[in-house]
Design a protein around this motif. Structure first.
Motif, PDB file in Angstrom:
ATOM      1  N   GLN A 229       2.753  -6.753  -3.789  1.00 18.68           N
ATOM      2  CA  GLN A 229       1.432  -6.335  -4.264  1.00 18.68           C
ATOM      3  C   GLN A 229       1.451  -5.071  -5.116  1.00 18.68           C
ATOM      4  OE1 GLN A 229      -0.223  -6.158  -0.206  1.00 18.68           O
ATOM      5  NE2 GLN A 229      -1.633  -7.814  -0.791  1.00 18.68           N
ATOM      6  N   ASN A 230       2.581  -4.385  -5.155  1.00 11.55           N
ATOM      7  CA  ASN A 230       2.574  -3.060  -5.792  1.00 11.55           C
ATOM      8  C   ASN A 230       3.763  -2.828  -6.715  1.00 11.55           C
ATOM      9  OD1 ASN A 230       0.392  -2.070  -3.803  1.00 11.55           O
ATOM     10  ND2 ASN A 230       2.067  -2.653  -2.430  1.00 11.55           N
ATOM     11  N   ALA A 231       4.344  -3.906  -7.231  1.00  9.89           N
ATOM     12  CA  ALA A 231       5.570  -3.796  -8.021  1.00  9.89           C
ATOM     13  C   ALA A 231       5.353  -2.939  -9.274  1.00  9.89           C
ATOM     14  CB  ALA A 231       6.067  -5.180  -8.410  1.00  9.89           C
ATOM     15  N   ASN A 232       6.423  -2.249  -9.652  1.00  8.43           N
ATOM     16  CA  ASN A 232       6.377  -1.420 -10.855  1.00  8.43           C
ATOM     17  C   ASN A 232       7.796  -1.237 -11.382  1.00  8.43           C
ATOM     18  OD1 ASN A 232       4.929   0.444 -12.736  1.00  8.43           O
ATOM     19  ND2 ASN A 232       6.257   1.978 -11.769  1.00  8.43           N
ATOM     20  N   GLY A 241      -1.772   4.944   1.048  1.00  5.39           N
ATOM     21  CA  GLY A 241      -2.761   5.708   0.290  1.00  5.39           C
ATOM     22  C   GLY A 241      -2.470   5.600  -1.200  1.00  5.39           C
ATOM     23  N   SER A 242      -2.225   6.735  -1.830  1.00  3.13           N
ATOM     24  CA  SER A 242      -1.889   6.752  -3.265  1.00  3.13           C
ATOM     25  C   SER A 242      -0.397   6.962  -3.493  1.00  3.13           C
ATOM     26  CB  SER A 242      -2.676   7.871  -3.960  1.00  3.13           C
ATOM     27  OG  SER A 242      -2.365   9.136  -3.396  1.00  3.13           O
ATOM     28  N   ALA A 301       5.229  11.288   0.237  1.00  2.00           N
ATOM     29  CA  ALA A 301       4.591  11.939   1.386  1.00  2.00           C
ATOM     30  C   ALA A 301       4.793  11.099   2.640  1.00  2.00           C
ATOM     31  CB  ALA A 301       3.106  12.116   1.097  1.00  2.00           C
ATOM     32  N   ALA A 302       4.786  11.789   3.780  1.00  3.90           N
ATOM     33  CA  ALA A 302       4.914  11.082   5.060  1.00  3.90           C
ATOM     34  C   ALA A 302       3.751  10.104   5.233  1.00  3.90           C
ATOM     35  CB  ALA A 302       4.943  12.090   6.206  1.00  3.90           C
TER      36      ALA A 302
END
Length: 315
Positions: A229-232, A241-242, A301-302
């Protein structure tokens, strides 16, 4: 004159006629193997065109003898899909029609329940079919042509004194086609990938797992894993989150990304266990893979990072 008038009530009421084919429809190979499929024909070839004027006696008979040159539905590769034949929509043993043996529809109240007695409406006799589980067969169109010998002998009319004044005694043979279309299908066992917890990207361990697939017997296929869902930039990514954490899934124990297009897919002949075409129900093919978090990315980030990858199978 009176005798002539009474005799006119005794006339042939039944005859054989062209049948209506029975079709199980389009069924997945998994369901064909694991679940009883049912169908019927409303017209198995015996047509009664008027009222049967009496209740049937023990000397009255409506025999059906079903036979065939094959033992079930035959498919394009020669596989045979077996099924039972029934006189009603009940699968009780009393209604099972055994191939090559006479079955008497005059017994077990079947003719009565069909409404052929004391009914002037034209009627046909139905027959019912149910597959037998365990049919591990290839995809394709399956069919069988049944031969049905109908033999009937019953009192077609009585006079006012209750004497039979004529019997309808005849026979005829019809053919009936039964068919089913078996479609490719698979069952898949694909466990989730968990990288666990780590304080830095270089600390995540490689995950070595496998996907088990059982597909239609005799069918070659390929397995693809989409980009998530988040490939780049050609990498899969988990998100929190972001923030993103890049990772990938690689074929076997190697470094080639397992993807969803062209050569990035995996062929059934490439399985580590049971390579080749599908084996059908009860025998899986196993595809190994390894998943890694890329170590050349900055530490995000954690948080708890998640992605969803779609597995697809193509025939």
């Amino acid at each position: 004159m009176l005798a002539s008038g009474l005799a006119s009530q005794a006339h042939a009421l039944c005859r054989t006629a062209a049948t209506t084919p029975a079709d199980f429809g389009s069924i997945s190979s998994i369901l064909a193997a694991t679940t009883v499929q049912s169908t019927s024909t409303p017209n198995a070839g015996l047509h009664c065109t008027g009222s049967l004027l009496s209740l049937l006696t023990p000397t009255d008979h409506f025999y059906a003898t079903v036979s065939s040159t094959t033992s079930g539905l035959v498919g394009p590769t020669g596989d045979v899909l077996t099924y039972n034949i029934y006189a009603t929509n009940s699968t009780a043993a009393a209604y099972l029609i055994n191939r090559g043996s006479r079955y008497d529809f005059a017994r077990n109240n079947i003719i009565d329940l069909l409404g052929l007695l004391a009914d002037a409406t034209s009627k046909t006799i139905p027959i019912y079919f149910g597959t037998i589980t365990g049919n591990n067969v290839a995809a394709g169109v399956y069919s069988e042509t049944l031969s049905i010998l109908w033999e009937w002998n019953y009192c077609a009319g009585y006079n006012n004194q209750g004497t039979c004044i004529g019997r309808d005694d005849s026979s005829g043979t019809v053919t009936l086609t039964v068919s089913m279309t078996v479609n490719n299908d698979c069952t898949v066992s694909a466990p989730n990938i968990s990288f666990g917890d780590a304080p830095a990207v270089v600390a995540f361990s490689t995950v070595n797992q496998s996907i088990s697939i059982s597909c239609t017997r005799g069918s070659p296929y390929t397995v693809g894993l989409d980009a998530g869902q988040n490939a780049n930039a050609g990498r899969r990514r988990m998100v929190s989150g972001s923030n993103f954490l890049s990772y990938d899934i690689f074929k076997s124990a190697g470094t080639t990304v397992w993807g969803s297009v062209g050569s990035a897919r995996r062929s059934s002949s490439d399985a580590e266990v049971n390579p080749g075409n599908g084996f059908g129900s009860g025998r899986s093919q196993v595809f190994n893979y390894n998943a890694k978090v890329y170590t050349d990315q900055p530490a995000p980030a954690a948080g708890s990072y998640l992605d969803n990858v779609i597995l697809d199978i193509g025939f």
